[in-house]
Write a protein that holds these residues in place. Structure first.
Motif, PDB file in Angstrom:
ATOM      1  N   TRP A 218       0.819  -1.210   0.000  1.00 47.35           N
ATOM      2  CA  TRP A 218       0.000   0.000   0.000  1.00 47.35           C
ATOM      3  C   TRP A 218       0.858   1.269   0.000  1.00 47.35           C
ATOM      4  CZ3 TRP A 218      -4.822   0.281  -1.464  1.00 47.35           C
ATOM      5  CH2 TRP A 218      -5.605  -0.864  -1.413  1.00 47.35           C
ATOM      6  N   GLY A 219       2.121   1.149  -0.417  1.00 52.55           N
ATOM      7  CA  GLY A 219       2.913   2.315  -0.776  1.00 52.55           C
ATOM      8  C   GLY A 219       3.639   3.044   0.318  1.00 52.55           C
ATOM      9  N   ILE A 220       4.049   2.341   1.390  1.00 47.92           N
ATOM     10  CA  ILE A 220       4.737   3.048   2.459  1.00 47.92           C
ATOM     11  C   ILE A 220       6.050   3.665   1.976  1.00 47.92           C
ATOM     12  CG2 ILE A 220       5.881   0.960   3.327  1.00 47.92           C
ATOM     13  CD1 ILE A 220       5.677   2.204   6.128  1.00 47.92           C
ATOM     14  N   GLU A 221       6.757   2.987   1.090  1.00 48.79           N
ATOM     15  CA  GLU A 221       8.024   3.548   0.608  1.00 48.79           C
ATOM     16  C   GLU A 221       7.783   4.758  -0.287  1.00 48.79           C
ATOM     17  OE1 GLU A 221      12.281   2.134  -1.298  1.00 48.79           O
ATOM     18  OE2 GLU A 221      10.571   0.776  -1.415  1.00 48.79           O
ATOM     19  N   GLU A 222       6.817   4.652  -1.173  1.00 45.40           N
ATOM     20  CA  GLU A 222       6.521   5.745  -2.094  1.00 45.40           C
ATOM     21  C   GLU A 222       6.002   6.985  -1.361  1.00 45.40           C
ATOM     22  OE1 GLU A 222       6.120   1.879  -4.378  1.00 45.40           O
ATOM     23  OE2 GLU A 222       5.642   2.635  -2.379  1.00 45.40           O
ATOM     24  N   ASP A 237      -4.276   9.494   6.873  1.00 43.91           N
ATOM     25  CA  ASP A 237      -4.742   9.911   5.549  1.00 43.91           C
ATOM     26  C   ASP A 237      -3.977   9.243   4.412  1.00 43.91           C
ATOM     27  OD1 ASP A 237      -6.562  11.734   6.720  1.00 43.91           O
ATOM     28  OD2 ASP A 237      -4.933  13.192   6.984  1.00 43.91           O
ATOM     29  N   SER A 238      -3.027   8.426   4.743  1.00 40.10           N
ATOM     30  CA  SER A 238      -2.197   7.785   3.723  1.00 40.10           C
ATOM     31  C   SER A 238      -2.875   6.536   3.173  1.00 40.10           C
ATOM     32  CB  SER A 238      -0.842   7.399   4.317  1.00 40.10           C
ATOM     33  OG  SER A 238      -0.990   6.311   5.219  1.00 40.10           O
ATOM     34  N   ASP A 239      -2.387   6.063   2.049  1.00 38.93           N
ATOM     35  CA  ASP A 239      -2.884   4.803   1.505  1.00 38.93           C
ATOM     36  C   ASP A 239      -2.499   3.623   2.382  1.00 38.93           C
ATOM     37  OD1 ASP A 239      -3.988   6.108  -0.674  1.00 38.93           O
ATOM     38  OD2 ASP A 239      -2.200   5.852  -1.917  1.00 38.93           O
ATOM     39  N   VAL A 240      -1.440   3.784   3.156  1.00 39.51           N
ATOM     40  CA  VAL A 240      -0.940   2.697   3.997  1.00 39.51           C
ATOM     41  C   VAL A 240      -2.007   2.215   4.975  1.00 39.51           C
ATOM     42  CG1 VAL A 240       0.855   2.007   5.636  1.00 39.51           C
ATOM     43  CG2 VAL A 240       1.404   3.603   3.798  1.00 39.51           C
ATOM     44  N   ASP A 311      -6.758  -3.396  -6.039  1.00 40.60           N
ATOM     45  CA  ASP A 311      -7.153  -1.994  -6.001  1.00 40.60           C
ATOM     46  C   ASP A 311      -6.036  -1.073  -5.516  1.00 40.60           C
ATOM     47  OD1 ASP A 311      -7.374  -3.258  -3.555  1.00 40.60           O
ATOM     48  OD2 ASP A 311      -9.030  -2.011  -2.857  1.00 40.60           O
ATOM     49  N   SER A 312      -4.841  -1.610  -5.349  1.00 39.45           N
ATOM     50  CA  SER A 312      -3.695  -0.787  -4.977  1.00 39.45           C
ATOM     51  C   SER A 312      -2.931  -0.387  -6.236  1.00 39.45           C
ATOM     52  CB  SER A 312      -2.762  -1.547  -4.034  1.00 39.45           C
ATOM     53  OG  SER A 312      -1.551  -0.824  -3.834  1.00 39.45           O
ATOM     54  N   SER A 313      -2.482   0.864  -6.272  1.00 42.48           N
ATOM     55  CA  SER A 313      -1.741   1.360  -7.438  1.00 42.48           C
ATOM     56  C   SER A 313      -0.245   1.129  -7.313  1.00 42.48           C
ATOM     57  CB  SER A 313      -1.998   2.863  -7.615  1.00 42.48           C
ATOM     58  OG  SER A 313      -1.547   3.590  -6.483  1.00 42.48           O
TER      59      SER A 313
END
Length: 442
Positions: A218-222, A237-240, A311-313
């Motif tokens: 879910w993009g913690i690095e990005e 509020d993050s995608d994480v 559904d994750s980018s």
């Protein structure tokens, strides 16, 4: 027992990482003979003190064999509960009271090396005594400072995921899931038939390895800069945060035992071996009692990296299969003990040492061919290590540590808050509607 000859040629993918902090290089004490011969010939009794989180780990497994040829060498194993390891070793750094050597994650070793004088620089030992070419590419990425100083000997390749029992899935006409919808469906079907999908207890708060990977999915690095550097993005509020929501959703679907807040990792293992659950979150350094078990020898256990989220980018073709941990050495170790320790690590990283560990599913990051008989479970681990379709990444905690490696108290506080939120969603003590408020405090 179904086995095959496995020639393990360990290769790690090239990972792009940010520059590591530089620090002043600590000098290795003069040891004279560093091959341990003087000690062995004289027959002096030498006891090395070793700190770890388990009475039986990879060092003790190999040491048992090493001492058959060196009966005068002994190991005093000092076990620290995993939940206390960070604070324990941080205190030892500050007071310069480390044991002779210890197991710990690479970021902690680098932090202790850069901020104190308690950790020995093992660069020359790695290069001249062990041989740097023995190790696969990027072995030391978490064990080296910006100026090239090695702060610890590398531990195993951390391969993190799940054990699965394919026969249980087949019994209920299920396939190993590939996405979250399939995973949730499996949980519901298993619950209807009195089986639990994941034997994931939270009485031990540390067996959360593959769930950490969900943070990466879910993009913690990005999102790292916005979360930990610029602070323009709140955790809530993050995608994480989707990773926690999905865990809570699985709990509601019956994917975890009802009483999992009272279940330890060892009890979870017992459940899995009794076929009371279909999958077990684990790491390959925690497979004692599972490798070569009856279930393994019947071919009923495979290693699995888990699902992706449609559904994750963010990149879903990733897996944790790198060296996260190391064995650091006290700067106060005596010359005599250091000579013995060097001799031991030569054996540890040899074909003989690696053969001992691969039978237990523990893969050392060495370039030598390791040929031995392995069980079906270990065979599946080897296949995953060599699978090029998954990009190798570090565990998610290394993302936030990378931003705050010089602020160890902040790291520990944040890490504990995250652990409480993650385990709370798994055992149901934190409901979905409570996740945003808890996340805002991180």
């Amino acid at each position: 027992m179904r086995t095959k000859k496995a020639v393990v040629i360990l290769m790690m993918l090239v990972l792009t990482i940010s520059a590591l902090a530089c620090g002043e290089k600590k000098a290795m004490p003069e040891t004279g003979k560093t091959d341990g011969e003087t000690t062995k010939e004289a027959g002096n009794d030498i006891t090395l003190t070793y700190q770890t989180n388990s009475a039986s780990d990879m060092i003790t497994m190999v040491f048992d064999e090493y001492t058959k040829e060196h009966p005068n060498i002994h190991l005093d194993v000092q076990v620290v509960d995993n939940s206390q390891m960070d604070t324990k070793i941080a205190s030892q750094f500050n007071t310069n009271t480390l044991p002779d050597f210890a197991w710990m994650n690479g970021n902690m070793w680098r932090n202790g090396f850069l901020q104190t004088d308690s950790v020995l620089d093992v660069t020359e030992i790695i290069k001249n005594d062990i041989g740097e070419s023995k190790f696969v590419q990027d072995t030391f990425m978490q064990l080296v400072t910006g100026d090239g100083s090695y702060v610890a000997f590398p531990a195993e390749m951390q391969i993190q995921g799940f054990l699965v029992n394919p026969s249980l899935f087949e019994k209920y006409d299920l396939e190993i899931p590939k996405n979250f919808a399939e995973l949730k469906h499996c949980a519901e079907v298993f619950q209807e038939n009195g089986v639990v999908l994941f034997g994931s207890g939270t009485k031990d708060d540390w067996p959360t390895w593959p769930w950490y990977t969900w943070l990466r999915l879910w993009g913690i690095e990005e999102q790292g800069d916005a979360l930990f550097q610029d602070h323009t993005l709140n955790w809530a509020d993050s995608d994480v945060i989707q990773a926690y929501y999905r865990l809570a959703e699985l709990k509601e679907a019956g994917a975890f035992p009802e009483n999992n807040a009272t279940i330890t990792y060892e009890q979870s293992k017992t459940m899995f071996l009794a076929e009371q659950c279909a999958a077990l979150p684990t790491s390959t350094d925690q497979l004692a009692g599972i490798v070569n078990s009856d279930l393994d020898n019947m071919g009923k256990i495979q290693y699995w990296f888990g699902i992706g989220f449609e559904d994750s980018s963010y990149n879903q073709d990733i897996a944790v299969k790198v060296v996260n941990n190391g064995f650091g050495v006290s700067a106060n170790i005596s010359e005599e003990k250091l000579a013995v320790l060097i001799d031991f690590f030569k054996y540890f990283y040899s074909t003989e040492g690696a053969n001992i560990l691969i039978k237990e599913g523990i893969v050392l990051p060495i370039t030598e061919d390791v040929t031995t008989e392995v069980s079906p479970l270990v065979e599946s681990v080897i296949d995953l290590v060599q699978d090029p379709s998954k990009k190798a990444v570090m565990g998610a905690s290394y993302v936030w540590f990378g931003y705050h490696e010089m602020q160890i108290e902040y790291f520990i506080d944040f890490h504990m808050a995250h652990e409480q939120l993650m385990n709370g969603t798994i055992d149901g003590s934190i409901k979905s509607e409570e996740i945003p408020e808890r996340a805002k405090k991180m």
